[in-house]
Structure formats: C-alpha cells, structure tokens
Scaffold this active site. Structure first.
Site, PDB file in Angstrom:
ATOM      1  N   GLN A   1      -7.252  13.927  -1.580  1.00 55.65           N
ATOM      2  CA  GLN A   1      -6.876  15.247  -1.451  1.00 55.65           C
ATOM      3  C   GLN A   1      -5.144  15.326  -0.978  1.00 55.65           C
ATOM      4  O   GLN A   1      -4.972  14.549  -0.101  1.00 55.65           O
ATOM      5  CB  GLN A   1      -7.545  16.192  -0.276  1.00 55.65           C
ATOM      6  CG  GLN A   1      -6.704  17.665  -0.313  1.00 55.65           C
ATOM      7  CD  GLN A   1      -5.981  17.838   0.954  1.00 55.65           C
ATOM      8  OE1 GLN A   1      -6.106  17.192   1.930  1.00 55.65           O
ATOM      9  NE2 GLN A   1      -4.892  18.639   0.732  1.00 55.65           N
TER      10      GLN A   1
ATOM     11  N   THR B   1      -4.881  20.708  -3.029  1.00 55.55           N
ATOM     12  CA  THR B   1      -5.377  22.027  -2.556  1.00 55.55           C
ATOM     13  C   THR B   1      -4.183  22.995  -2.752  1.00 55.55           C
ATOM     14  O   THR B   1      -2.922  22.635  -2.103  1.00 55.55           O
ATOM     15  CB  THR B   1      -5.179  21.683  -1.054  1.00 55.55           C
ATOM     16  OG1 THR B   1      -6.478  20.760  -0.741  1.00 55.55           O
ATOM     17  CG2 THR B   1      -5.299  23.139  -0.103  1.00 55.55           C
TER      18      THR B   1
ATOM     19  N   ARG C   1      -3.528  29.853  13.973  1.00 53.71           N
ATOM     20  CA  ARG C   1      -4.837  29.535  14.669  1.00 53.71           C
ATOM     21  C   ARG C   1      -4.664  29.499  16.118  1.00 53.71           C
ATOM     22  O   ARG C   1      -4.220  28.778  16.743  1.00 53.71           O
ATOM     23  CB  ARG C   1      -5.398  28.134  14.179  1.00 53.71           C
ATOM     24  CG  ARG C   1      -5.456  28.239  12.747  1.00 53.71           C
ATOM     25  CD  ARG C   1      -6.416  26.906  12.089  1.00 53.71           C
ATOM     26  NE  ARG C   1      -6.282  26.797  10.626  1.00 53.71           N
ATOM     27  CZ  ARG C   1      -5.408  25.420  10.304  1.00 53.71           C
ATOM     28  NH1 ARG C   1      -5.295  24.466  11.002  1.00 53.71           N
ATOM     29  NH2 ARG C   1      -5.201  25.434   9.244  1.00 53.71           N
TER      30      ARG C   1
ATOM     31  N   LYS D   1      -8.358  22.984  -5.541  1.00 52.28           N
ATOM     32  CA  LYS D   1      -9.220  23.491  -4.366  1.00 52.28           C
ATOM     33  C   LYS D   1      -8.368  24.649  -3.847  1.00 52.28           C
ATOM     34  O   LYS D   1      -7.105  24.659  -3.629  1.00 52.28           O
ATOM     35  CB  LYS D   1      -9.252  22.142  -3.314  1.00 52.28           C
ATOM     36  CG  LYS D   1      -9.800  22.724  -2.032  1.00 52.28           C
ATOM     37  CD  LYS D   1     -10.215  21.699  -1.227  1.00 52.28           C
ATOM     38  CE  LYS D   1     -11.100  22.186   0.132  1.00 52.28           C
ATOM     39  NZ  LYS D   1     -10.050  22.581   1.391  1.00 52.28           N
TER      40      LYS D   1
ATOM     41  N   HIS E   1     -10.942  27.911   2.423  1.00 54.07           N
ATOM     42  CA  HIS E   1     -10.187  26.904   3.289  1.00 54.07           C
ATOM     43  C   HIS E   1     -11.126  26.983   4.740  1.00 54.07           C
ATOM     44  O   HIS E   1     -10.513  26.693   5.720  1.00 54.07           O
ATOM     45  CB  HIS E   1      -8.737  27.043   3.551  1.00 54.07           C
ATOM     46  CG  HIS E   1      -8.013  25.709   4.053  1.00 54.07           C
ATOM     47  ND1 HIS E   1      -7.044  25.116   2.980  1.00 54.07           N
ATOM     48  CD2 HIS E   1      -7.979  25.068   4.718  1.00 54.07           C
ATOM     49  CE1 HIS E   1      -6.527  24.196   3.427  1.00 54.07           C
ATOM     50  NE2 HIS E   1      -7.194  24.086   4.777  1.00 54.07           N
TER      51      HIS E   1
ATOM     52  N   ARG F   1      -9.573  29.286   7.352  1.00 54.10           N
ATOM     53  CA  ARG F   1      -8.544  28.694   8.374  1.00 54.10           C
ATOM     54  C   ARG F   1      -7.354  28.970   7.829  1.00 54.10           C
ATOM     55  O   ARG F   1      -6.232  28.738   8.539  1.00 54.10           O
ATOM     56  CB  ARG F   1      -8.552  27.242   8.453  1.00 54.10           C
ATOM     57  CG  ARG F   1      -9.915  26.544   8.938  1.00 54.10           C
ATOM     58  CD  ARG F   1      -9.951  25.277   8.546  1.00 54.10           C
ATOM     59  NE  ARG F   1      -8.889  24.202   9.619  1.00 54.10           N
ATOM     60  CZ  ARG F   1      -9.283  23.959  11.048  1.00 54.10           C
ATOM     61  NH1 ARG F   1     -10.438  24.478  11.649  1.00 54.10           N
ATOM     62  NH2 ARG F   1      -8.473  23.147  11.191  1.00 54.10           N
TER      63      ARG F   1
END
Ligand SMILES: Cc1cc2nc3c(=O)[nH]c(=O)nc-3n(C[C@H](O)[C@H](O)[C@H](O)COP(=O)(O)O)c2cc1C
Length: 418
Positions: free
Chosen positions: A160, A190, A199, A286, A310, A313
C-alpha cells in the site's frame, strides 16, 4: 458467480466440529477458549503492550471516536435470513481474487506501524499470511521493507502506498518499481488521507516518532516485558521503505523528519492514472465511500476498490463504511472487484459483507489486537478465527460458499440510498 468447490467437495464433511467447541488438548484449542471473540483479544492487548501502542491501534478520529464504534454497530444491525433443510456439508470459505485462490475472503489491512505495536510485527504478519494463505498488505510507512516482507510472505504480500509528492512523485514511482521487482500481488493506493487528522489519544500520549524510551515513558514500557523483549530483539527500523531516499545511513530522527516533511495529500485521479500505466499488476484504490468515486476508479482501470472509511481514523463525520457498500455495489458491481473494510470482528461480519456484494475484505485492528495479545502466534490465530467462524456462519444460513451468501435475503436498515 460460481465458486470453484472442487477443493473441498471430496473432503469428509466435518459438521460435528463447530467453532463453539474447540479441542482443548491442543494449544490452539486452549487459545480459542481464552479468546472466543476479538474483544477478548483486545482486552489482553491492552494489558500486554504499552499504552501508546494500544491507543495508536485502538484510537480513531474525533473526541468520541464515533466511527470506530459506528462501523461495528452498523454491521451488527445487518440481519440475514437463514434457510434450512439442505444437506450437511463443509462450507467452502475460499475465494479467488485476481487469479489467486485465498483460504478466506480477508487480507491483513495496511496499517502504518505494526512494529510500534509489537516490534517485529510486520514479519509476524508476513509469515502468518503465507501460512494461512491470505494476503498481508504492507503499508509504505511500516517498519520493514517491501523486499523483506515479500520474501517472507511467499506470494501473499500486497503493498500500500501513500503520496510522496517530491520530484513529480519520484518516490511513489520507485516504490512501484520495487513492488514490481519484489513481485507483490497487488498495489493498494490509499486516497482517503487528503488532510491530517486529529486522533486525540495520540496527542494525549505525545506519540512522536522516533519513539524514545525515556523518563516519561519508562513506567509505560517497564510493566510490559513482552513488548520490551521484542523491542530489544527487533529494534525500530523506522520508515524502512523511505530510508534509501533520505541519505546513505540516516538516523531514525532524520527518517522521521523526512516522512513528516515529504508525505502528504490525497492522490489526484491524474496521479492514479500514472500509476495505472506504471504498475502492471492488480491495482486497488482504497478509501472509496461515494459511488461517483467508485465509478471514476473503474474508468481509470482499477482492478479493485476498497469501500472504507479508514477504520474511522480520518473523518469522524464519514458514514459507517458498510452503509455505503450497497450503493457502490449497485454502481460498479461486476465492473471491478469490490473489497470492504471497517469494523469487521467476526466470521458473521465477513458473511454480511459477502451477502451485500463484497468479494473480499481487509481486516485491520483485529489483527493488531491479535499481534499485541499473543505475539508471533497472534496473526495466525486471528486468520484462523475468522475463517473458522465464517465456515460455521455459512452453514448457519444454508450457504455452501461465498457466492451462496450473495443469494441470501438481507435487511440493512442503515444503508445509504442514492
Ligand atoms: C493502527 C492502524 C494504522 C493504519 N494505517 C493505515 C495505513 O498506513 N494505510 C492505510 O491505507 N490504512 C491504514 N489504516 C486503515 C486500515 O487499513 C483499515 O482501513 C481499517 O483498519 C479497517 O478498519 P478496522 O480496523 O475496524 O478493521 C490503519 C488502521 C489502523 C487501525
């Protein structure tokens, strides 16, 4: 689409062996009793790795992290109507994707820093992928190189990438060349990280790379001997896939600074078109939530898309990813392979996603909880957990295999309608 059932049709039916009754004379059976759900692994993980590592995995965007729970809650709300009266059989969980057969419809999702959660984690994932015949998606920010992982995963590695805009995407193009040389099975691009996200748990824990065990964190790691042992054994090969672009022998601080300064932004469709030209293998986009973005991916020649938020997130206001799945299947089903992720915690969840039209799934946190809780044995335990539960779930509803799951009657009250 009909699955090839030839592999299992000659085997003895094992309808007496159920997911609920493990053989406790083996270690595997004992683990099944100790950890009957992914939530049990999560509880153990919290006790076994330092807080900053657990919170890195468990956390999500937003003050209340609404999407981490929202993804799972939306899956829980999906009902499937079982059918009875058919013969007894061993359900076939295997699935073919991009010309390769996997033992079940799940890959280990790309996750930035498995080696932070448990040093050496990337290698444990790669070995488990090979042993359990499922893909491991190495993330480009991980602590092992695509070359190392591809070798260990023995044909079961995917790669990825995140965006590295410097010099007209030179690093991204080199990653594609390296992935080609390492013969990885799919390239995952992605696109759902256009901006930095917040976060809160990572901020509270002051999670900064390179991670230093200093006076402030000593108490956190001192009570976690398994993590410390792994740390001294494997070290911290931070941003292993970036190091060669920094300098000949960069320090961890230099590599981390390079990663922070050079990475960023969401790939544009024009950039993805360039990757499509450069990468000859299966290309998976993605982070798709809107059917229009799914259509655009198909137009550009994507072999697959991952319907994903995701793992909650990035954008806390995004819908639960499973709620977008039916609309996307309606828009592009049959034109590309549809993969799904977000909140998958059981074999029944895999059946739900199959019933809604997903061909394959990525599983993120569940594998990290397994790694944190059980170390090297964890990823294999989780793979087996999902596949065994899926086999029993298919039998519960009267489906012989994953294509049988597509024919089931499903009620999905929270699905988005367009
Ligand atoms: C700790 C962690 C790190 C992640 N890092 C990445 C990443 O580097 N690249 C990426 O595409 N997705 C990343 N994701 C998202 C996963 O690939 C996947 O979409 C998500 O975890 C699925 O939800 P689940 O955790 O509920 O299974 C990460 C997820 C977690 C939990």
């Amino acid at each position: 689409m009909t699955e090839d059932n030839s592999k299992t049709s000659t085997e003895e039916p094992d309808y007496k062996v159920t997911a609920g009754r493990p053989d406790t004379s083996t270690r595997a059976g004992q683990l099944k009793m100790l950890y009957p759900t992914i939530a049990d692994l999560r509880t153990k993980a919290r006790k076994r790795v330092p807080r900053f590592a657990f919170d890195y995995v468990d956390g999500a965007a937003g003050a209340d992290e609404p999407n981490r729970r929202g993804n799972a809650a939306a899956l829980d709300g999906i009902e499937i109507l079982p059918r009875y009266g058919g013969e007894n059989y061993r359900a076939d969980t295997s699935v073919e994707l991009f010309g390769k057969r996997y033992a079940g419809p799940l890959a280990i999702a790309p996750m930035g820093l498995p080696g932070l959660v448990l040093p050496g984690g990337e290698k444990a994932f790669a070995r488990a992928a090979a042993a359990n015949e499922i893909p491991f998606t190495l993330g480009s920010s991980a602590l092992a190189t695509v070359e190392e992982v591809s070798e260990l995963a023995n044909g079961y590695a995917w790669f990825q990438i995140y965006r590295m805009p410097r010099d007209n995407l030179a690093i991204n193009m080199d990653w594609i060349a390296r992935a080609t040389a390492a013969e990885v099975g799919a390239l995952v691009v992605t696109i759902d990280v256009p901006a930095r996200t917040k976060r809160p748990r990572e901020l509270r824990n002051r999670l900064v790379l390179p991670y230093k065990i200093g006076p402030r964190t000593i108490a956190d790691v001192a009570t976690r001997p398994a993590w410390l042992r792994a740390y001294f054994r494997h070290g911290q090969n931070l941003f292993a896939n970036l190091q060669k672009y920094v300098s000949d022998n960069p320090t961890p601080a230099e590599v981390a600074e390079f990663a922070r300064g050079e990475g960023g932004g969401s790939f544009t469709w024009e950039e993805i078109a360039r990757f499509r030209d450069a990468w000859k293998g299966p290309l998976i986009i993605k982070g798709i939530l809107h059917p229009g973005d799914a259509e655009k991916s198909v137009e550009l020649g994507a072999d697959g898309i991952v319907v994903s938020n995701h793992g909650g997130r990035q954008l806390e206001a995004a819908p639960a990813s499973v709620d977008m799945l039916p609309g996307i299947v309606a828009a592009v089903g049959g034109k590309t392979e549809i993969l799904f992720d977000g909140g998958l915690r059981s074999g029944v969840d895999l059946m739900r996603s199959a019933a809604l039209g997903a061909r394959f799934n990525l599983v993120g946190r569940a594998f990290m909880y397994g790694l944190a809780a059980l170390g090297e044995d964890g990823p294999g335990f989780v793979a087996d957990f999902f596949i065994e539960e899926l086999r029993e779930a298919l039998r519960q509803v009267g489906a012989r295999d994953l294509s049988g799951a597509r024919d089931l009657d499903v009620r999905h009250p929270t699905a988005w309608k367009f």
